[in-house]
Design an enzyme around this catalytic site. Structure first.
Site, PDB file in Angstrom:
ATOM      1  N   LYS A 110       0.832  -1.218   0.000  1.00  0.00           N
ATOM      2  CA  LYS A 110       0.000   0.000   0.000  1.00  0.00           C
ATOM      3  C   LYS A 110       0.860   1.260   0.000  1.00  0.00           C
ATOM      4  O   LYS A 110       0.649   2.171  -0.795  1.00  0.00           O
ATOM      5  CB  LYS A 110      -0.940   0.021   1.231  1.00  0.00           C
ATOM      6  CG  LYS A 110      -1.917  -1.146   1.273  1.00  0.00           C
ATOM      7  CD  LYS A 110      -2.872  -1.069   2.447  1.00  0.00           C
ATOM      8  CE  LYS A 110      -2.209  -1.173   3.804  1.00  0.00           C
ATOM      9  NZ  LYS A 110      -1.536  -2.461   4.086  1.00  0.00           N
ATOM     10  N   ARG A 119      -9.883   0.860   8.592  1.00  0.00           N
ATOM     11  CA  ARG A 119      -9.439  -0.508   8.862  1.00  0.00           C
ATOM     12  C   ARG A 119     -10.490  -1.310   9.599  1.00  0.00           C
ATOM     13  O   ARG A 119     -10.277  -2.482   9.881  1.00  0.00           O
ATOM     14  CB  ARG A 119      -8.213  -0.435   9.748  1.00  0.00           C
ATOM     15  CG  ARG A 119      -6.965  -0.897   9.051  1.00  0.00           C
ATOM     16  CD  ARG A 119      -5.839  -0.421   9.900  1.00  0.00           C
ATOM     17  NE  ARG A 119      -4.719  -1.261   9.791  1.00  0.00           N
ATOM     18  CZ  ARG A 119      -3.593  -0.875   9.186  1.00  0.00           C
ATOM     19  NH1 ARG A 119      -3.496   0.289   8.616  1.00  0.00           N
ATOM     20  NH2 ARG A 119      -2.572  -1.674   9.167  1.00  0.00           N
ATOM     21  N   ARG A 161      11.544  -6.511   4.522  1.00  0.00           N
ATOM     22  CA  ARG A 161      11.400  -5.051   4.449  1.00  0.00           C
ATOM     23  C   ARG A 161      12.433  -4.371   5.355  1.00  0.00           C
ATOM     24  O   ARG A 161      12.684  -4.799   6.472  1.00  0.00           O
ATOM     25  CB  ARG A 161      10.003  -4.617   4.886  1.00  0.00           C
ATOM     26  CG  ARG A 161       9.883  -3.088   4.965  1.00  0.00           C
ATOM     27  CD  ARG A 161       8.477  -2.606   4.990  1.00  0.00           C
ATOM     28  NE  ARG A 161       7.727  -3.066   6.143  1.00  0.00           N
ATOM     29  CZ  ARG A 161       6.434  -2.812   6.339  1.00  0.00           C
ATOM     30  NH1 ARG A 161       5.764  -2.099   5.446  1.00  0.00           N
ATOM     31  NH2 ARG A 161       5.807  -3.283   7.398  1.00  0.00           N
ATOM     32  N   ARG A 195      11.310  -2.585  10.932  1.00  0.00           N
ATOM     33  CA  ARG A 195      10.243  -2.050  11.780  1.00  0.00           C
ATOM     34  C   ARG A 195       9.986  -3.031  12.914  1.00  0.00           C
ATOM     35  O   ARG A 195       9.930  -4.244  12.673  1.00  0.00           O
ATOM     36  CB  ARG A 195       8.961  -1.881  10.940  1.00  0.00           C
ATOM     37  CG  ARG A 195       8.673  -0.442  10.586  1.00  0.00           C
ATOM     38  CD  ARG A 195       7.556  -0.285   9.594  1.00  0.00           C
ATOM     39  NE  ARG A 195       6.266  -0.849   9.985  1.00  0.00           N
ATOM     40  CZ  ARG A 195       5.160  -0.727   9.272  1.00  0.00           C
ATOM     41  NH1 ARG A 195       5.183  -0.029   8.130  1.00  0.00           N
ATOM     42  NH2 ARG A 195       4.029  -1.263   9.654  1.00  0.00           N
ATOM     43  N   ARG A 251      -0.813  -9.229  13.156  1.00  0.00           N
ATOM     44  CA  ARG A 251      -1.359  -8.189  12.262  1.00  0.00           C
ATOM     45  C   ARG A 251      -2.223  -8.824  11.176  1.00  0.00           C
ATOM     46  O   ARG A 251      -3.263  -8.282  10.800  1.00  0.00           O
ATOM     47  CB  ARG A 251      -0.214  -7.377  11.628  1.00  0.00           C
ATOM     48  CG  ARG A 251       0.434  -6.407  12.599  1.00  0.00           C
ATOM     49  CD  ARG A 251       1.791  -5.948  12.121  1.00  0.00           C
ATOM     50  NE  ARG A 251       1.754  -5.243  10.866  1.00  0.00           N
ATOM     51  CZ  ARG A 251       2.817  -5.095  10.064  1.00  0.00           C
ATOM     52  NH1 ARG A 251       3.983  -5.596  10.408  1.00  0.00           N
ATOM     53  NH2 ARG A 251       2.701  -4.423   8.950  1.00  0.00           N
TER      54      ARG A 251
END
Ligand code: AP5
Length: 207
Positions: free
Chosen positions: A14, A86, A120, A153, A164
């Site tokens: 996203k 969300r 990531r 992160r 998540r």
């Protein structure tokens, strides 16, 4: 196209896609995750509250996020909402202060998002996003843009990613049907290179 919502599971791309699409269409890119991380980094009251939820992979309470978004979209000619809404409560709250013109759902499998999030890395200085496999920095461990150190992160730890994803399935996936019923939903295959995904989204939103 004025106000666009970008849906998709954690790691669907996203943020990566939103930067390109917002620039191409002249929209304000508003990522609630980025705003919250900035509040955490600055140690504000909101940041202190949000940090506990984010660290566990849970959602920050709806009323907090709704107030944050409402403040930022006021008087904007067009926004691209990334990571918001969300929950159904957030979508209903949003409808009270912003007309949503289109919703794009980035479709990516769970295996792919787990792979992407494991690889990531983000710049600790400017927040730019990289991937050790698909979007490598020119110099290992350093941001191409500002030279800042690349870090993982905290919520990309495997057990937090798993939580998540569960929270996405429970709370956020129902938004796909919610917006489909309103005739606003367009699904895009997110499992292709970012430039191709972004080009498709831009073409869809222009059509
Ligand atoms: P947030 O930051 O919004 O996290 P998220 O939705 O889980 O999404 P991500 O940022 O992890 O992934 P992304 O889809 O943006 O993918 P990216 O482009 O980075 O939210 C974090 C937390 O804040 C939440 O858990 C919650 O606690 C809180 N929060 C935020 N909004 C909230 C709300 N509305 N209500 C309540 N709480 C909220 O890409 C991922 C990786 O893949 C990168 O390495 C990238 O380089 C790579 N990649 C991207 N696209 C491609 C591609 N097409 N092909 C190959 N690799 C790709």
């Amino acid at each position: 196209m004025r106000n666009v919502v970008l849906l998709g599971p954690p790691g669907a791309g996203k943020g990566t896609i939103a930067v390109r699409v917002a620039e191409a269409l002249g929209l304000l890119h508003l990522s609630t995750g980025e705003v919250l991380r900035d509040e955490v980094a600055r140690g504000t009251e909101l940041g202190k509250l949000a940090q506990a939820f984010m660290g566990r992979g849970e959602l920050v309470p709806d009323d907090v996020v709704l107030a944050m978004v409402r403040d930022r979209v006021r008087d904007q000619p067009g926004v691209l909402l990334d990571g918001f809404p969300r929950t159904l409560a957030q979508a209903e709250g949003l409808a009270g202060f912003l007309r949503v013109d289109a919703v794009v759902d980035l479709v990516v499998t769970k295996d792919e998002v787990v792979r992407r999030l494991g690889n990531r890395r983000v710049c600790s200085a400017c927040g730019a996003v990289y991937n050790l496999v698909t979007q490598r920095p020119r110099v290992e461990g350093k941001c191409d843009r500002c030279g800042g150190a690349l870090v993982q992160r905290p919520d990309d730890a495997p057990e937090v990613v798993a939580r998540r994803y569960e929270v996405y399935e429970r709370d956020s996936r129902p938004l796909v049907d919610y917006y489909a019923r309103q005739g606003l939903l367009r699904s895009v295959d997110g499992a292709r290179p970012p430039d191709r995904v972004a080009a498709d989204v831009v073409a869809l939103l222009r059509s």
